[in-house]
Motif scaffolding. Sequence first.
Motif, PDB file in Angstrom:
ATOM      1  N   PRO A 237       5.790 -11.684  14.134  1.00 51.41           N
ATOM      2  CA  PRO A 237       6.103 -12.622  13.053  1.00 51.41           C
ATOM      3  C   PRO A 237       6.603 -13.932  13.654  1.00 51.41           C
ATOM      4  O   PRO A 237       7.420 -13.940  14.575  1.00 51.41           O
ATOM      5  CB  PRO A 237       7.217 -11.912  12.273  1.00 51.41           C
ATOM      6  CG  PRO A 237       7.166 -10.484  12.713  1.00 51.41           C
ATOM      7  CD  PRO A 237       6.670 -10.510  14.130  1.00 51.41           C
ATOM      8  N   ILE A 347       5.034 -13.632   4.798  1.00 53.72           N
ATOM      9  CA  ILE A 347       5.536 -12.280   5.045  1.00 53.72           C
ATOM     10  C   ILE A 347       7.067 -12.285   4.988  1.00 53.72           C
ATOM     11  O   ILE A 347       7.728 -13.225   5.422  1.00 53.72           O
ATOM     12  CB  ILE A 347       5.025 -11.714   6.388  1.00 53.72           C
ATOM     13  CG1 ILE A 347       5.435 -12.603   7.566  1.00 53.72           C
ATOM     14  CG2 ILE A 347       3.516 -11.547   6.356  1.00 53.72           C
ATOM     15  CD1 ILE A 347       5.067 -12.017   8.919  1.00 53.72           C
ATOM     16  N   VAL A 349       9.818 -10.620   6.392  1.00 51.55           N
ATOM     17  CA  VAL A 349      10.615  -9.877   7.365  1.00 51.55           C
ATOM     18  C   VAL A 349      12.016 -10.483   7.377  1.00 51.55           C
ATOM     19  O   VAL A 349      12.216 -11.627   6.956  1.00 51.55           O
ATOM     20  CB  VAL A 349       9.983  -9.937   8.778  1.00 51.55           C
ATOM     21  CG1 VAL A 349       8.649  -9.211   8.785  1.00 51.55           C
ATOM     22  CG2 VAL A 349       9.806 -11.369   9.231  1.00 51.55           C
ATOM     23  N   LEU A 369       5.181  -6.183  16.099  1.00 49.63           N
ATOM     24  CA  LEU A 369       4.635  -5.286  15.078  1.00 49.63           C
ATOM     25  C   LEU A 369       4.053  -4.033  15.713  1.00 49.63           C
ATOM     26  O   LEU A 369       3.498  -4.061  16.809  1.00 49.63           O
ATOM     27  CB  LEU A 369       3.571  -6.022  14.270  1.00 49.63           C
ATOM     28  CG  LEU A 369       4.061  -7.289  13.529  1.00 49.63           C
ATOM     29  CD1 LEU A 369       2.912  -7.908  12.748  1.00 49.63           C
ATOM     30  CD2 LEU A 369       5.235  -6.963  12.618  1.00 49.63           C
ATOM     31  N   LEU A 375       4.713  -4.880   5.954  1.00 47.47           N
ATOM     32  CA  LEU A 375       5.193  -6.249   5.856  1.00 47.47           C
ATOM     33  C   LEU A 375       5.151  -6.684   4.395  1.00 47.47           C
ATOM     34  O   LEU A 375       4.080  -6.998   3.863  1.00 47.47           O
ATOM     35  CB  LEU A 375       4.330  -7.190   6.697  1.00 47.47           C
ATOM     36  CG  LEU A 375       4.288  -6.940   8.206  1.00 47.47           C
ATOM     37  CD1 LEU A 375       3.402  -7.974   8.885  1.00 47.47           C
ATOM     38  CD2 LEU A 375       5.683  -6.969   8.794  1.00 47.47           C
TER      39      LEU A 375
END
Length: 532
Positions: A237, A347, A349, A369, A375
């Motif tokens: 990410p 996403i 996170v 990941l 996610l």
Amino acid sequence: PRTGLRWAGTRAFLIECPTLEHVMRLHAHLSAHPYPGQLDVLAAAETVLLTFTTPAAARRAASDVVDIRLDSTEPAAGKDVAIDVVYDGEDLAAVGKLTGLGERGVIEAHTGADWTAAFGGFAPGFAYLVADGDPLEVPRRDSPRTAVPAGSVALAGRFSAVYPRRSPGGWQLIGHTDAPLWDVGREEPALIRPGDTVRYRAVRELVTVSSETALPASRRERKHALMIEDPGMQSLPQDRGRPGRGDLGVVASGAADRASAEQANRLVGNSPEAAVIETLLGGLSVTARGHHVLALSGAPTPARIEGPLGRRAVTCHAPFALYDGERLTLGAPDRGLRTYLAVRGGIDVPEVLGSRSSDALSGIGPDPLSAGDELPVLKAAAGRTVGLPEPPAVTLPTPGETVTLRVSPGPRDDWFTPEALETFTSRDWVVSEQSNRVGVRFEEPPEGPPLERSREGELASEGVVAGSLQVPHSGVPVLFLADHPVTGGYPVIGVVLPEDLPLAAQLPPSSAVRFTFTDPPHPASDTAGDTP
């Protein structure tokens, strides 16, 4: 005393200071009274690094900073920190001999002094502490350790410090502590910040208090998500990073090829700050939960979608739909290195220090990941439209093509001979397989000498910026990328222009690179002025 200004690229410069005390006063002043566009201010042993959002902001500040007047009574505001130490370090006896104080005398000197945090760097939470009169000035070890345990209390030169995490180091170890030097669960992650006063206390044993800062995982159902089936070689990410935290030893990080990451976000209608997936050399495979709009940018990859509606190919640099239950799989790109996958909404996170970026060097941020990761996808902001297909944000070279990167000279080009400067720009440098998000490394040239220095001695560690071409003793430069260290102790011969960094981040192993010097960003790159 005289101060000098040395440019570090087009958006940053180093201010050379005559004493560490002047460094601390200047750092405190510029932290409290920032210039317009000032992004970060980072103190080191003999310099202060200022970085800015634009070249124009940097030039305006440079024209003023050499004439700055510091209030001699200006305090370095900070808090008091007490650290319990068990004095059982492997080098305690050696330090006792080096200082002539003996082990007990070292402990008394260490605990009897008020230590001030002069500057940070090296690692998140690492602070260089000084005391009046330099009561324990000792050299570094002749042979650095490959791993110093977290919590080690150490000495080197005039400084004392505590290692926040396990890492290599050449300092003299005199004890250990369980004080939590770095904890991202706290409002202020660093226990010690520049300007703080530290007092060490000798104890026979340490009583560890369990941390309650961990946050419980959310239990709410997430319907819209991307499921990682295969992360490929490396998928992370990334967003725009966490700039402005150099004093904590934290680099900005963020997408290595920011131009491509922002393009992928633009194509799906996200803001430039939204988090995307940065993946290396293909192999990534994700399955949709719910319907989504996605886009691929950066290294062009053959991509396909499989699912209940059959199979179809995907075009890069254009938005496309991924319906519930469908799987997207990326092949290996024929050019470039890093591909960016954006999903409309971004996403979701967890944020660490205001960013969802994964920092490979410090370990801050989300983990890489893995297969089975879910996610969650945020809801798209109202009023943001999906974009039209675009040409690539970065023009990538074909295999075998030599890439030219523009370089602003300095801040330490005067550490190299004229022959070395000529060699630097006349030679093709071949990208090594040892390259990563920290930096692009190059193979040692098979012909001719490496880059030779024009002076002896060592450079005191100082702040460095992304794009810096640091030259270690091997004479082969290293081009710092997004996860570079905050400070470095080798001279920087030049800094790749920010406009060329996305291309540098896309260079696969065996790529040939040619550097070319540009004009300095400001005629005052060697300006000097008088300050108190």
